[in-house]
Motif scaffolding. Sequence first.
Motif, PDB file in Angstrom:
ATOM      1  N   GLY A  89       0.848  -1.182   0.000  1.00 31.42           N
ATOM      2  CA  GLY A  89       0.000   0.000   0.000  1.00 31.42           C
ATOM      3  C   GLY A  89       0.885   1.234   0.000  1.00 31.42           C
ATOM      4  O   GLY A  89       2.090   1.151  -0.282  1.00 31.42           O
ATOM      5  N   PRO A  90       0.317   2.386   0.319  1.00 34.25           N
ATOM      6  CA  PRO A  90       1.099   3.618   0.342  1.00 34.25           C
ATOM      7  C   PRO A  90       2.340   3.471   1.229  1.00 34.25           C
ATOM      8  O   PRO A  90       2.236   3.103   2.396  1.00 34.25           O
ATOM      9  N   THR A  91       3.484   3.728   0.642  1.00 30.13           N
ATOM     10  CA  THR A  91       4.774   3.531   1.308  1.00 30.13           C
ATOM     11  C   THR A  91       5.608   4.802   1.166  1.00 30.13           C
ATOM     12  O   THR A  91       5.580   5.457   0.119  1.00 30.13           O
ATOM     13  N   GLU A  92       6.343   5.129   2.204  1.00 26.78           N
ATOM     14  CA  GLU A  92       7.215   6.308   2.157  1.00 26.78           C
ATOM     15  C   GLU A  92       8.230   6.156   1.023  1.00 26.78           C
ATOM     16  O   GLU A  92       8.869   5.113   0.894  1.00 26.78           O
ATOM     17  N   SER A  93       8.330   7.165   0.209  1.00 26.71           N
ATOM     18  CA  SER A  93       9.296   7.184  -0.893  1.00 26.71           C
ATOM     19  C   SER A  93       9.370   8.612  -1.421  1.00 26.71           C
ATOM     20  O   SER A  93       8.686   9.506  -0.921  1.00 26.71           O
ATOM     21  N   GLN A  94      10.154   8.772  -2.461  1.00 22.58           N
ATOM     22  CA  GLN A  94      10.279  10.085  -3.094  1.00 22.58           C
ATOM     23  C   GLN A  94       9.355  10.213  -4.306  1.00 22.58           C
ATOM     24  O   GLN A  94       9.466  11.170  -5.074  1.00 22.58           O
ATOM     25  N   ALA A  95       8.436   9.250  -4.486  1.00 26.68           N
ATOM     26  CA  ALA A  95       7.594   9.230  -5.684  1.00 26.68           C
ATOM     27  C   ALA A  95       6.738  10.483  -5.825  1.00 26.68           C
ATOM     28  O   ALA A  95       6.609  11.027  -6.926  1.00 26.68           O
ATOM     29  N   LEU A  96       6.155  10.945  -4.742  1.00 23.03           N
ATOM     30  CA  LEU A  96       5.297  12.133  -4.834  1.00 23.03           C
ATOM     31  C   LEU A  96       6.115  13.372  -5.180  1.00 23.03           C
ATOM     32  O   LEU A  96       5.694  14.199  -5.992  1.00 23.03           O
ATOM     33  N   ALA A  97       7.283  13.494  -4.589  1.00 17.80           N
ATOM     34  CA  ALA A  97       8.152  14.627  -4.904  1.00 17.80           C
ATOM     35  C   ALA A  97       8.648  14.530  -6.348  1.00 17.80           C
ATOM     36  O   ALA A  97       8.713  15.537  -7.062  1.00 17.80           O
ATOM     37  N   ALA A  98       8.967  13.310  -6.784  1.00 17.42           N
ATOM     38  CA  ALA A  98       9.447  13.117  -8.154  1.00 17.42           C
ATOM     39  C   ALA A  98       8.365  13.451  -9.172  1.00 17.42           C
ATOM     40  O   ALA A  98       8.663  13.814 -10.307  1.00 17.42           O
ATOM     41  N   ALA A  99       7.102  13.350  -8.743  1.00 15.07           N
ATOM     42  CA  ALA A  99       5.993  13.705  -9.625  1.00 15.07           C
ATOM     43  C   ALA A  99       5.833  15.217  -9.743  1.00 15.07           C
ATOM     44  O   ALA A  99       4.988  15.706 -10.494  1.00 15.07           O
ATOM     45  N   GLY A 100       6.659  15.959  -8.990  1.00 16.13           N
ATOM     46  CA  GLY A 100       6.637  17.415  -9.086  1.00 16.13           C
ATOM     47  C   GLY A 100       5.595  18.084  -8.207  1.00 16.13           C
ATOM     48  O   GLY A 100       5.294  19.266  -8.396  1.00 16.13           O
ATOM     49  N   LEU A 101       5.055  17.350  -7.255  1.00 12.83           N
ATOM     50  CA  LEU A 101       4.038  17.932  -6.381  1.00 12.83           C
ATOM     51  C   LEU A 101       4.676  18.850  -5.340  1.00 12.83           C
ATOM     52  O   LEU A 101       5.757  18.553  -4.830  1.00 12.83           O
ATOM     53  N   PRO A 102       4.003  19.938  -5.010  1.00  9.05           N
ATOM     54  CA  PRO A 102       4.526  20.819  -3.958  1.00  9.05           C
ATOM     55  C   PRO A 102       4.485  20.118  -2.597  1.00  9.05           C
ATOM     56  O   PRO A 102       3.641  19.247  -2.356  1.00  9.05           O
ATOM     57  N   GLN A 103       5.372  20.492  -1.709  1.00  5.90           N
ATOM     58  CA  GLN A 103       5.492  19.855  -0.397  1.00  5.90           C
ATOM     59  C   GLN A 103       4.175  19.867   0.370  1.00  5.90           C
ATOM     60  O   GLN A 103       3.821  18.874   1.013  1.00  5.90           O
ATOM     61  N   GLU A 104       3.440  20.952   0.296  1.00  6.37           N
ATOM     62  CA  GLU A 104       2.160  21.040   0.998  1.00  6.37           C
ATOM     63  C   GLU A 104       1.182  19.980   0.485  1.00  6.37           C
ATOM     64  O   GLU A 104       0.477  19.328   1.271  1.00  6.37           O
ATOM     65  N   THR A 105       1.143  19.778  -0.808  1.00 10.76           N
ATOM     66  CA  THR A 105       0.271  18.766  -1.405  1.00 10.76           C
ATOM     67  C   THR A 105       0.726  17.365  -1.004  1.00 10.76           C
ATOM     68  O   THR A 105      -0.101  16.498  -0.693  1.00 10.76           O
ATOM     69  N   ILE A 106       2.034  17.142  -0.989  1.00  8.34           N
ATOM     70  CA  ILE A 106       2.581  15.842  -0.584  1.00  8.34           C
ATOM     71  C   ILE A 106       2.150  15.518   0.846  1.00  8.34           C
ATOM     72  O   ILE A 106       1.686  14.404   1.122  1.00  8.34           O
ATOM     73  N   GLU A 107       2.282  16.472   1.737  1.00  6.28           N
ATOM     74  CA  GLU A 107       1.898  16.244   3.131  1.00  6.28           C
ATOM     75  C   GLU A 107       0.407  15.974   3.258  1.00  6.28           C
ATOM     76  O   GLU A 107      -0.009  15.119   4.050  1.00  6.28           O
ATOM     77  N   GLN A 108      -0.395  16.661   2.475  1.00 11.52           N
ATOM     78  CA  GLN A 108      -1.848  16.451   2.495  1.00 11.52           C
ATOM     79  C   GLN A 108      -2.175  15.035   2.004  1.00 11.52           C
ATOM     80  O   GLN A 108      -2.988  14.331   2.633  1.00 11.52           O
ATOM     81  N   ILE A 109      -1.552  14.600   0.933  1.00  9.01           N
ATOM     82  CA  ILE A 109      -1.781  13.245   0.412  1.00  9.01           C
ATOM     83  C   ILE A 109      -1.376  12.207   1.446  1.00  9.01           C
ATOM     84  O   ILE A 109      -2.120  11.252   1.707  1.00  9.01           O
ATOM     85  N   LYS A 110      -0.199  12.380   2.027  1.00  9.11           N
ATOM     86  CA  LYS A 110       0.270  11.418   3.031  1.00  9.11           C
ATOM     87  C   LYS A 110      -0.689  11.345   4.220  1.00  9.11           C
ATOM     88  O   LYS A 110      -0.990  10.258   4.726  1.00  9.11           O
ATOM     89  N   HIS A 111      -1.172  12.491   4.661  1.00 11.07           N
ATOM     90  CA  HIS A 111      -2.110  12.524   5.785  1.00 11.07           C
ATOM     91  C   HIS A 111      -3.414  11.823   5.419  1.00 11.07           C
ATOM     92  O   HIS A 111      -3.942  11.022   6.210  1.00 11.07           O
ATOM     93  N   GLU A 112      -3.952  12.105   4.237  1.00 15.04           N
ATOM     94  CA  GLU A 112      -5.202  11.474   3.798  1.00 15.04           C
ATOM     95  C   GLU A 112      -5.035   9.966   3.659  1.00 15.04           C
ATOM     96  O   GLU A 112      -5.923   9.199   4.049  1.00 15.04           O
ATOM     97  N   GLU A 113      -3.904   9.538   3.102  1.00 15.61           N
ATOM     98  CA  GLU A 113      -3.665   8.093   2.970  1.00 15.61           C
ATOM     99  C   GLU A 113      -3.602   7.427   4.339  1.00 15.61           C
ATOM    100  O   GLU A 113      -4.253   6.408   4.574  1.00 15.61           O
ATOM    101  N   ALA A 114      -2.820   8.003   5.242  1.00 18.42           N
ATOM    102  CA  ALA A 114      -2.673   7.421   6.580  1.00 18.42           C
ATOM    103  C   ALA A 114      -4.010   7.355   7.307  1.00 18.42           C
ATOM    104  O   ALA A 114      -4.275   6.396   8.040  1.00 18.42           O
ATOM    105  N   SER A 115      -4.874   8.328   7.082  1.00 19.82           N
ATOM    106  CA  SER A 115      -6.171   8.345   7.768  1.00 19.82           C
ATOM    107  C   SER A 115      -7.091   7.227   7.279  1.00 19.82           C
ATOM    108  O   SER A 115      -8.015   6.836   7.996  1.00 19.82           O
ATOM    109  N   ARG A 116      -6.863   6.687   6.079  1.00 21.92           N
ATOM    110  CA  ARG A 116      -7.680   5.592   5.548  1.00 21.92           C
ATOM    111  C   ARG A 116      -7.116   4.213   5.908  1.00 21.92           C
ATOM    112  O   ARG A 116      -7.781   3.199   5.722  1.00 21.92           O
ATOM    113  N   ILE A 117      -5.895   4.165   6.410  1.00 18.98           N
ATOM    114  CA  ILE A 117      -5.231   2.904   6.728  1.00 18.98           C
ATOM    115  C   ILE A 117      -5.516   2.545   8.179  1.00 18.98           C
ATOM    116  O   ILE A 117      -5.237   3.346   9.082  1.00 18.98           O
ATOM    117  N   PRO A 118      -6.075   1.353   8.457  1.00 15.31           N
ATOM    118  CA  PRO A 118      -6.380   0.986   9.841  1.00 15.31           C
ATOM    119  C   PRO A 118      -5.189   1.111  10.795  1.00 15.31           C
ATOM    120  O   PRO A 118      -5.382   1.506  11.951  1.00 15.31           O
TER     121      PRO A 118
END
Length: 155
Positions: free
Chosen positions: A87-116
């Motif tokens: 599943g969602p795993t820590e990596s540089q993939a989101l940064a490599a996709a060119g996403l801004p840091q704020e968006t990356i943190e938001q995605i990571k938070h949303e993903e973690a909130s859906r994971i039991p």
Amino acid sequence: MAHTTDRAITDLFGLDVVAPSLLAREALPHLRRSRGSIVNISSTYGHRPLPGGAHYAASKAALEQLTRSWAVELAADGIRVNALAPGPTESQALAAAGLPQETIEQIKHEEASRIPLARRGDPDEVAAWILRLADPATTWLTGRILTIDGGLELT
């Protein structure tokens, strides 16, 4: 989907379907001699929908089907074929996709909130399971897709 390009789809399937196929073909003589194993890397999204990432999910679903088909095809040669679906795993993939840091943190938070288990995976956790699947002592496991996603698949 509206912004999908033929190049992006081709590149994705090249990476997730064509490359593992060519690698497996080239490794086949060695795998037959050593009775080795193939461990493909899928994703939890290879068997669950990913709105906004349908082609990624489809490429991983194709890899999972290759895994099952190769497991049957190569069993007579003593070659085991399995896949790991993290599943969602820590990596540089989101940064490599060119996403801004704020968006990356938001995605990571949303993903973690859906994971039991309430967190993204660690690369070392993924690596440990790759080693387990490839271990020559794992002699009676083939054609399986092992999902390690902190329980995300259950939601």
